[in-house]
Each structure stands twice: as C-alpha cells, then as structure tokens.
Design a protein around this motif. Structure first.
Motif, short mmCIF file in Angstrom:
data_model
loop_
_atom_site.label_atom_id
_atom_site.label_comp_id
_atom_site.label_asym_id
_atom_site.label_seq_id
_atom_site.Cartn_x
_atom_site.Cartn_y
_atom_site.Cartn_z
N GLU A 32 1.09 -1.06 0.03
CA GLU A 32 -0.10 -0.22 -0.01
C GLU A 32 0.67 1.34 -0.35
N LYS A 33 2.22 1.55 0.11
CA LYS A 33 2.94 2.06 0.00
C LYS A 33 3.04 2.94 -1.19
N SER A 34 2.96 4.31 -1.77
CA SER A 34 3.91 4.56 -2.74
C SER A 34 3.59 5.85 -2.74
N CYS A 35 3.76 7.04 -3.63
CA CYS A 35 4.64 8.48 -3.38
C CYS A 35 3.06 8.72 -3.36
N SER A 36 1.57 8.45 -3.89
CA SER A 36 0.92 8.89 -3.99
C SER A 36 0.99 9.32 -2.47
N THR A 37 1.12 7.85 -1.73
CA THR A 37 0.51 8.44 0.18
C THR A 37 1.60 8.85 0.69
N CYS A 38 2.43 9.03 0.27
CA CYS A 38 3.54 8.98 0.65
C CYS A 38 3.75 10.96 1.50
N MET A 39 4.54 11.46 2.01
CA MET A 39 4.71 13.08 2.71
C MET A 39 5.09 13.41 2.23
N GLN A 40 6.10 12.90 1.41
CA GLN A 40 7.39 13.93 1.10
C GLN A 40 7.09 14.53 -0.51
N PHE A 41 5.69 13.62 -1.49
CA PHE A 41 4.85 13.63 -2.39
C PHE A 41 4.67 14.79 -2.67
N MET A 42 5.56 15.47 -3.97
CA MET A 42 5.06 16.46 -4.12
C MET A 42 4.10 16.36 -5.94
N PRO A 43 2.83 16.59 -5.87
CA PRO A 43 2.43 15.93 -6.81
C PRO A 43 1.95 16.71 -8.41
N GLY A 44 2.00 16.48 -8.90
CA GLY A 44 2.16 17.36 -11.09
C GLY A 44 0.68 17.87 -10.99
N ALA A 45 0.35 17.87 -12.66
CA ALA A 45 -0.88 18.08 -12.86
C ALA A 45 -2.04 17.82 -12.47
N SER A 46 -1.94 16.28 -12.63
CA SER A 46 -3.15 15.12 -12.29
C SER A 46 -2.72 14.00 -11.04
N ALA A 47 -4.01 13.60 -11.08
CA ALA A 47 -3.16 12.33 -10.08
C ALA A 47 -2.25 11.48 -10.51
N LYS A 48 -3.04 11.43 -11.55
CA LYS A 48 -1.29 10.38 -12.23
C LYS A 48 -0.52 10.88 -13.56
N ALA A 49 0.42 12.24 -12.93
CA ALA A 49 0.93 12.80 -13.61
C ALA A 49 2.14 12.74 -12.39
N LEU A 50 3.56 12.66 -13.49
CA LEU A 50 4.45 12.21 -12.68
C LEU A 50 4.91 13.81 -11.79
N GLY A 51 5.89 13.96 -10.16
CA GLY A 51 5.99 15.09 -10.01
C GLY A 51 7.05 14.95 -9.02
N GLY A 52 7.19 16.04 -7.86
CA GLY A 52 8.31 16.12 -7.22
C GLY A 52 8.30 15.14 -5.41
N CYS A 53 9.44 14.98 -5.51
CA CYS A 53 9.40 14.97 -3.69
C CYS A 53 10.43 15.69 -2.83
N LYS A 54 9.71 16.13 -1.96
CA LYS A 54 10.57 16.95 -1.62
C LYS A 54 12.30 16.64 -1.08
N ILE A 55 12.26 15.27 -1.07
CA ILE A 55 14.07 14.63 -0.35
C ILE A 55 14.90 14.56 -1.87
N MET A 56 13.70 14.07 -2.77
CA MET A 56 14.89 14.32 -3.56
C MET A 56 15.04 15.46 -4.76
N PRO A 57 15.51 16.23 -4.56
CA PRO A 57 15.85 17.77 -5.17
C PRO A 57 15.96 17.93 -6.76
N GLY A 58 15.86 18.55 -7.53
CA GLY A 58 15.60 18.54 -8.39
C GLY A 58 15.13 17.47 -9.70
N ASP A 59 14.51 16.18 -8.93
CA ASP A 59 13.71 14.92 -9.41
C ASP A 59 12.30 15.67 -10.12
N THR A 60 12.03 15.76 -11.49
CA THR A 60 10.80 15.95 -11.70
C THR A 60 10.15 14.83 -12.16
N GLU A 61 10.50 13.93 -11.98
CA GLU A 61 9.72 12.45 -12.90
C GLU A 61 9.28 11.07 -11.62
#
Ligand code: SF4
Length: 75
Positions: A32-61
């Motif tokens: 049940e663990k995925s980025c979409s349920t993680c407090m570090q995730f920074m969602p993209g434009a939609s629920a299925k879009a690639l986003g970012g992560c607060k602890i992975m600087p520069g990563d947009t995918e």
C-alpha cells in the motif's frame, strides 16, 4: 518528518539518480506504500502525472505509483 533538503530545482525534467539509488527508488509501489500516499510527494498536474519529492532535489519525474525507503505515510 523534517525534509533533509528543502531546496529544489524544477526548471527541467530530470531525475536525481544519486538520491534514487541511495533510497532504492522504484517505479512500482510496495504493497500500500506509494509516492501518492507519502508525505514527501509533490504531485504533478494530475493524480497520474509525474511529480516531485521533497527529499529528491531536482527530480521532476517521481511517479505517484513509485516508492522508496524514505516513504512516510501522508497525514
Ligand atoms: S516514497 Fe520516496 S520517492 Fe516517493 S514521495 Fe516518498 S520519499 Fe519521495
């Protein structure tokens, strides 16, 4: 609970290979663990879009269905 690194550079689509390796990032969830349920995730434009992560600087995918060992349940 506090992001290790607070700065990001999201000007270009990119992945942070060093951090992905260090945290064993994968593009699939772990049970049940995925980025979409993680407090570090920074969602993209939609629920299925690639986003970012607060602890992975520069990563947009970061995939909403991805996972890494730094996963912390979003509250
Ligand atoms: S599971 Fe890992 S890569 Fe995904 S949002 Fe959380 S900390 Fe970032």
């Amino acid at each position: 609970m506090i992001p290790v690194l607070a700065f990001t550079d999201r000007a270009f689509a990119a992945s942070n290979a060093a951090m992905r390796t260090a945290l064993q990032y994968q593009n699939t969830p772990l049970a049940e663990k995925s980025c979409s349920t993680c407090m570090q995730f920074m969602p993209g434009a939609s629920a299925k879009a690639l986003g970012g992560c607060k602890i992975m600087p520069g990563d947009t995918e970061i995939s909403p269905t991805g996972y890494c060992t730094a996963w912390v349940k979003k509250t």
